[in-house]
Design a protein around this motif. Structure first.
Motif, PDB file in Angstrom:
ATOM      1  N   LEU A 302       0.923  -0.982  -0.035  1.00  0.00           N
ATOM      2  CA  LEU A 302      -0.096  -0.061   0.037  1.00  0.00           C
ATOM      3  C   LEU A 302       0.868   1.225   0.083  1.00  0.00           C
ATOM      4  CD1 LEU A 302      -2.592  -1.086   2.906  1.00  0.00           C
ATOM      5  CD2 LEU A 302      -2.833  -1.383   0.127  1.00  0.00           C
ATOM      6  N   SER A 303       0.249   2.235  -0.744  1.00  0.00           N
ATOM      7  CA  SER A 303       1.205   3.611  -0.595  1.00  0.00           C
ATOM      8  C   SER A 303       1.010   4.086   0.842  1.00  0.00           C
ATOM      9  CB  SER A 303       0.557   4.699  -1.722  1.00  0.00           C
ATOM     10  OG  SER A 303      -0.610   5.049  -1.099  1.00  0.00           O
ATOM     11  N   SER A 304       2.133   5.198   1.071  1.00  0.00           N
ATOM     12  CA  SER A 304       2.170   5.855   2.332  1.00  0.00           C
ATOM     13  C   SER A 304       1.052   6.748   2.519  1.00  0.00           C
ATOM     14  CB  SER A 304       3.381   6.429   2.471  1.00  0.00           C
ATOM     15  OG  SER A 304       3.650   7.694   1.421  1.00  0.00           O
ATOM     16  N   SER A 305       0.410   7.294   1.538  1.00  0.00           N
ATOM     17  CA  SER A 305      -0.963   7.983   1.641  1.00  0.00           C
ATOM     18  C   SER A 305      -1.914   7.308   2.013  1.00  0.00           C
ATOM     19  CB  SER A 305      -1.100   8.641   0.350  1.00  0.00           C
ATOM     20  OG  SER A 305      -0.062   9.631   0.003  1.00  0.00           O
ATOM     21  N   ILE A 306      -2.211   5.992   1.682  1.00  0.00           N
ATOM     22  CA  ILE A 306      -3.222   5.202   2.138  1.00  0.00           C
ATOM     23  C   ILE A 306      -3.206   4.750   3.521  1.00  0.00           C
ATOM     24  CG2 ILE A 306      -4.478   3.005   1.773  1.00  0.00           C
ATOM     25  CD1 ILE A 306      -4.155   3.233  -1.039  1.00  0.00           C
ATOM     26  N   THR A 307      -1.810   4.658   3.893  1.00  0.00           N
ATOM     27  CA  THR A 307      -1.508   3.959   5.021  1.00  0.00           C
ATOM     28  C   THR A 307      -1.791   5.044   6.241  1.00  0.00           C
ATOM     29  OG1 THR A 307       0.269   2.734   4.397  1.00  0.00           O
ATOM     30  CG2 THR A 307       0.247   3.139   6.673  1.00  0.00           C
ATOM     31  N   GLY A 308      -1.320   6.405   5.533  1.00  0.00           N
ATOM     32  CA  GLY A 308      -1.477   7.342   6.650  1.00  0.00           C
ATOM     33  C   GLY A 308      -2.929   7.884   7.134  1.00  0.00           C
ATOM     34  N   MET A 309      -3.859   7.690   5.894  1.00  0.00           N
ATOM     35  CA  MET A 309      -5.532   7.667   6.021  1.00  0.00           C
ATOM     36  C   MET A 309      -5.971   6.623   7.033  1.00  0.00           C
ATOM     37  SD  MET A 309      -6.357  10.318   3.960  1.00  0.00           S
ATOM     38  CE  MET A 309      -6.002  11.072   2.640  1.00  0.00           C
ATOM     39  N   PHE A 310      -5.437   5.529   6.978  1.00  0.00           N
ATOM     40  CA  PHE A 310      -5.747   4.453   7.887  1.00  0.00           C
ATOM     41  C   PHE A 310      -5.506   4.987   9.063  1.00  0.00           C
ATOM     42  CE2 PHE A 310      -5.455   0.767   4.814  1.00  0.00           C
ATOM     43  CZ  PHE A 310      -6.801   1.062   4.231  1.00  0.00           C
ATOM     44  N   PHE A 311      -4.251   5.450   9.543  1.00  0.00           N
ATOM     45  CA  PHE A 311      -3.933   5.975  10.721  1.00  0.00           C
ATOM     46  C   PHE A 311      -4.722   7.162  11.430  1.00  0.00           C
ATOM     47  CE2 PHE A 311       0.287   3.585  10.355  1.00  0.00           C
ATOM     48  CZ  PHE A 311      -0.284   2.545  10.973  1.00  0.00           C
ATOM     49  N   GLY A 315      -6.349   7.909  14.729  1.00  0.00           N
ATOM     50  CA  GLY A 315      -6.297   8.896  15.558  1.00  0.00           C
ATOM     51  C   GLY A 315      -7.565   9.894  15.824  1.00  0.00           C
ATOM     52  N   LEU A 316      -8.440   9.772  14.871  1.00  0.00           N
ATOM     53  CA  LEU A 316      -9.806  10.242  15.187  1.00  0.00           C
ATOM     54  C   LEU A 316     -10.469   9.709  16.124  1.00  0.00           C
ATOM     55  CD1 LEU A 316     -10.991  11.193  11.554  1.00  0.00           C
ATOM     56  CD2 LEU A 316     -10.282  13.056  13.498  1.00  0.00           C
ATOM     57  N   ILE A 354      -8.025  -9.763  10.307  1.00  0.00           N
ATOM     58  CA  ILE A 354      -8.437  -8.542   9.013  1.00  0.00           C
ATOM     59  C   ILE A 354      -7.320  -8.776   8.143  1.00  0.00           C
ATOM     60  CG2 ILE A 354      -9.043  -6.316   8.351  1.00  0.00           C
ATOM     61  CD1 ILE A 354     -10.508  -5.987  10.802  1.00  0.00           C
ATOM     62  N   LEU A 355      -5.979  -8.615   8.942  1.00  0.00           N
ATOM     63  CA  LEU A 355      -4.868  -8.293   8.143  1.00  0.00           C
ATOM     64  C   LEU A 355      -3.986  -9.561   7.942  1.00  0.00           C
ATOM     65  CD1 LEU A 355      -3.830  -4.841  10.050  1.00  0.00           C
ATOM     66  CD2 LEU A 355      -4.888  -5.234   7.834  1.00  0.00           C
ATOM     67  N   PHE A 363     -14.699  -2.076   4.978  1.00  0.00           N
ATOM     68  CA  PHE A 363     -15.742  -1.942   5.743  1.00  0.00           C
ATOM     69  C   PHE A 363     -15.522  -2.527   7.075  1.00  0.00           C
ATOM     70  CE2 PHE A 363     -17.306  -1.777   1.474  1.00  0.00           C
ATOM     71  CZ  PHE A 363     -18.011  -0.368   1.440  1.00  0.00           C
ATOM     72  N   VAL A 364     -14.708  -3.383   7.474  1.00  0.00           N
ATOM     73  CA  VAL A 364     -14.276  -3.779   8.459  1.00  0.00           C
ATOM     74  C   VAL A 364     -13.014  -3.248   9.306  1.00  0.00           C
ATOM     75  CG1 VAL A 364     -13.778  -6.097   9.849  1.00  0.00           C
ATOM     76  CG2 VAL A 364     -15.402  -6.034   8.010  1.00  0.00           C
ATOM     77  N   LEU A 365     -12.207  -2.959   8.372  1.00  0.00           N
ATOM     78  CA  LEU A 365     -10.789  -2.575   8.939  1.00  0.00           C
ATOM     79  C   LEU A 365     -10.939  -1.031   9.497  1.00  0.00           C
ATOM     80  CD1 LEU A 365      -7.695  -2.538   9.279  1.00  0.00           C
ATOM     81  CD2 LEU A 365      -7.598  -1.565   6.930  1.00  0.00           C
ATOM     82  N   ILE A 366     -11.780  -0.093   8.638  1.00  0.00           N
ATOM     83  CA  ILE A 366     -11.940   1.137   9.344  1.00  0.00           C
ATOM     84  C   ILE A 366     -12.562   1.362  10.678  1.00  0.00           C
ATOM     85  CG2 ILE A 366     -13.140   3.349   8.791  1.00  0.00           C
ATOM     86  CD1 ILE A 366     -12.222   2.713   5.984  1.00  0.00           C
ATOM     87  N   PRO A 367     -13.797   0.557  10.905  1.00  0.00           N
ATOM     88  CA  PRO A 367     -14.337   0.597  12.323  1.00  0.00           C
ATOM     89  C   PRO A 367     -13.292  -0.121  13.391  1.00  0.00           C
ATOM     90  CG  PRO A 367     -15.963  -0.215  10.670  1.00  0.00           C
ATOM     91  CD  PRO A 367     -14.626  -0.187   9.785  1.00  0.00           C
ATOM     92  N   THR A 368     -12.462  -1.018  12.957  1.00  0.00           N
ATOM     93  CA  THR A 368     -11.486  -1.641  13.767  1.00  0.00           C
ATOM     94  C   THR A 368     -10.461  -0.570  14.114  1.00  0.00           C
ATOM     95  OG1 THR A 368     -12.037  -3.737  12.778  1.00  0.00           O
ATOM     96  CG2 THR A 368      -9.877  -3.560  14.059  1.00  0.00           C
ATOM     97  N   LEU A 369      -9.875   0.254  13.178  1.00  0.00           N
ATOM     98  CA  LEU A 369      -8.837   1.192  13.616  1.00  0.00           C
ATOM     99  C   LEU A 369      -9.480   2.164  14.386  1.00  0.00           C
ATOM    100  CD1 LEU A 369      -7.416   1.768  10.054  1.00  0.00           C
ATOM    101  CD2 LEU A 369      -6.298   0.509  11.916  1.00  0.00           C
ATOM    102  N   PHE A 370     -10.731   2.671  14.067  1.00  0.00           N
ATOM    103  CA  PHE A 370     -11.341   3.784  15.028  1.00  0.00           C
ATOM    104  C   PHE A 370     -11.502   3.296  16.423  1.00  0.00           C
ATOM    105  CE2 PHE A 370     -14.917   6.183  16.693  1.00  0.00           C
ATOM    106  CZ  PHE A 370     -14.349   7.255  16.641  1.00  0.00           C
ATOM    107  N   LEU A 371     -11.985   1.807  16.642  1.00  0.00           N
ATOM    108  CA  LEU A 371     -12.286   1.389  17.657  1.00  0.00           C
ATOM    109  C   LEU A 371     -10.862   1.285  18.861  1.00  0.00           C
ATOM    110  CD1 LEU A 371     -14.429  -0.152  19.423  1.00  0.00           C
ATOM    111  CD2 LEU A 371     -13.397  -2.321  18.420  1.00  0.00           C
ATOM    112  N   TYR A 372      -9.799   0.860  17.965  1.00  0.00           N
ATOM    113  CA  TYR A 372      -8.463   0.828  18.501  1.00  0.00           C
ATOM    114  C   TYR A 372      -8.070   2.230  19.189  1.00  0.00           C
ATOM    115  CZ  TYR A 372      -3.526  -0.279  19.700  1.00  0.00           C
ATOM    116  OH  TYR A 372      -2.271  -0.244  20.381  1.00  0.00           O
ATOM    117  N   GLY A 373      -8.383   3.126  18.166  1.00  0.00           N
ATOM    118  CA  GLY A 373      -8.076   4.602  18.521  1.00  0.00           C
ATOM    119  C   GLY A 373      -8.846   4.815  19.821  1.00  0.00           C
ATOM    120  N   ALA A 374     -10.036   4.755  19.908  1.00  0.00           N
ATOM    121  CA  ALA A 374     -11.059   4.907  20.959  1.00  0.00           C
ATOM    122  C   ALA A 374     -10.476   4.149  22.337  1.00  0.00           C
ATOM    123  CB  ALA A 374     -12.475   4.640  20.585  1.00  0.00           C
TER     124      ALA A 374
END
Length: 479
Positions: A302-311, A315-316, A354-355, A363-374
């Protein structure tokens, strides 16, 4: 109570210090693969890019606060800002991995001079309790925002095609911010009265620096060099030095001298247990970013841009939870912490599921990332509040400084130990299966460390009081 325009200007000038110090850890987290390619570095070099910054910050953090009392907060703040900016330029123009790592070490040291002055200045400039609370709220929100911006820029800047070696912008972006902030600080910040009676423990600071450097460097370098005898001897020597440091510090305290660390703090049970829990938590913190960045960019392509968006999504989640979690601590105590830990552990289990392959279900990864950040946003501020809640006001600065120092050292050790384990498990073939296996095992260890945090939290007292010194502890926020 609303802040005056001049007060807001000074607060923004002071917030520039925490903004730069925070953004420079999170921007690097995402850009590591691009930096590695740019300086033709190894995996070990990239571990050092993160760890040396944190090590420099950690070992000089307590010293930075004391130097502000001895030489004047404005003088030390401006000096730290200028040195940080120059070190950033050296990072951006580095031609080799070792040039970059030396510059990163000096970045961390200068951040340790800069950040404590901003926190102390706020206490001096804002005498009204409501104004001070408002100022610390703005200051903390800027630190949190910097972490999200850092992850975003760390992904976007290395992908720019307008210039060659665009990864250098990760560091060079600090130059205009740093020099402008230093100039504004010289013009607008009032001189702070020097405390003539203040004493600085130079010998203690140097001993701690040597001991921690001798601990972190062999852990990171030893793996790549197949653990030569000198690395093992240096590890043993550094452990001995740490015991010597503790002994000398206690002797200085009992004889009425001025130690670097006040060991009376460890008489408070909640501070002691909270510190142990924090060490386990921060071993996980940046290891998470490192292994996910390497997996997504080097493993999955994956590109660094996409990885950054995931993080940024992660962060949110952190920012959303951190704004509300401390309020719930006053009502529900350590149950808030336990809830956050459970959220993080469950989220890491979903990460592993997931990974497993490069075919990622967004659709599964994004909520998982948000959940970890929370989960992180629930644990980190609450752990700080619970650990420091019963510390008397006269120990507030020492407690928050000690806590922040242990925080940064633990992150550096996590990068060295768990990051090194990840690279060892990865091996030399670097197939998708190798990445998946190394990621799974390292994440499982992170989950176990978080469970240890939960067990330690169970031993914390149930009663809650207002934290007298949480406002002092704005270091590099963890997520």
């Amino acid at each position: 109570m609303r802040l005056k325009l001049t007060d807001k200007l000074m607060l923004m000038i002071l917030s520039a210090g925490i903004f730069l110090s925070v953004i420079d850890i999170f921007i690097v987290n995402v850009a590591i693969p691009s930096i590695k390619k740019g300086v033709h570095g190894t995996d070990t070099h990239m571990q050092l890019v993160i760890a040396l910054y944190l090590l420099g910050y950690a070992v000089f953090l307590l010293a930075g606060g004391k130097l502000g009392d001895v030489y004047g907060k404005k003088n030390v703040y401006v000096t730290g800002m200028v040195l940080f900016t120059i070190a950033s330029g050296c990072c951006g123009f580095a031609q080799t991995a070792w040039q970059l790592n030396v510059a990163r070490l000096f970045q961390g040291i200068s951040a340790a001079f800069m950040v404590p002055q901003g926190i102390a200045y706020i206490q001096v400039l804002f005498n009204d309790p409501k104004q001070r609370t408002s100022a610390f709220g703005i200051y903390g929100s800027i630190a949190g925002t910097a972490s999200v911006i850092g992850q975003l820029l760390g992904g976007i800047l290395p992908d720019l095609t307008l210039i060659d070696e665009s990864w250098r912008l990760v560091f060079l972006i600090n130059l205009p911010i740093g020099f402008i902030s230093a100039a504004l600080a010289i013009k607008f910040l009032p001189q702070h009265k020097v405390i003539q009676s203040a004493r600085f423990d130079f010998s203690g600071s140097m001993l701690l620096t040597i001991a921690l450097t001798g601990l972190v460097l062999p852990i990171i370098l030893g793996r790549e060099l197949n653990w030569p005898l000198w690395s093992l001897m240096l590890l043993a020597f550094s452990v001995i030095l740490l015991f010597v440091f503790v002994y000398i510090q206690k002797r200085k305290q009992t004889t009425g001298r001025h130690p670097l660390i006040n060991f009376e703090l460890f008489a408070f049970k909640d501070f002691r247990i909270g510190l142990y829990a924090s060490v386990c938590y921060f071993l996980v913190q940046d290891t998470y970013f490192l292994i996910n960045t390497v997996l997504m960019q080097t493993g999955f392509g994956l590109s660094s841009s996409i990885t950054g968006m995931f993080f940024v999504v992660q962060g949110l989640g952190y920012m959303s939870a951190s704004l509300t979690s401390v309020r719930f601590v006053a009502l529900h105590g350590k149950n808030v912490l336990l809830t956050g830990i459970i959220i993080m552990v469950v989220s890491l289990a979903f990460h592993i599921l997931i990974l497993r392959t490069a075919q990622i279900n967004l659709f599964v990864l994004i909520p998982t990332l948000f959940l970890y950040g929370a989960g992180c946003g629930t644990v980190l501020p609450s752990l700080l509040s619970v650990s420091l809640k019963n510390i008397p006001s006269e120990f507030a600065g020492a407690a928050s400084g000690t806590y922040a120092t242990c925080q940064q050292i633990s992150i550096a050790l996590g990068i060295g130990i768990l990051g090194g384990l990840f690279y060892d498990l990865l091996g030399s073939q670097h197939t998708i299966e190798d990445f998946s296996s190394a990621y799974r095992i390292t994440s499982l260890i992170n989950m176990m460390l978080l469970l240890v945090v939960g067990v330690l939290v169970l031993f914390l007292p149930k009663t809650q009081q207002t934290c007298l010194c949480a406002q002092h502890s704005f270091g590099l926020p963890g997520k």
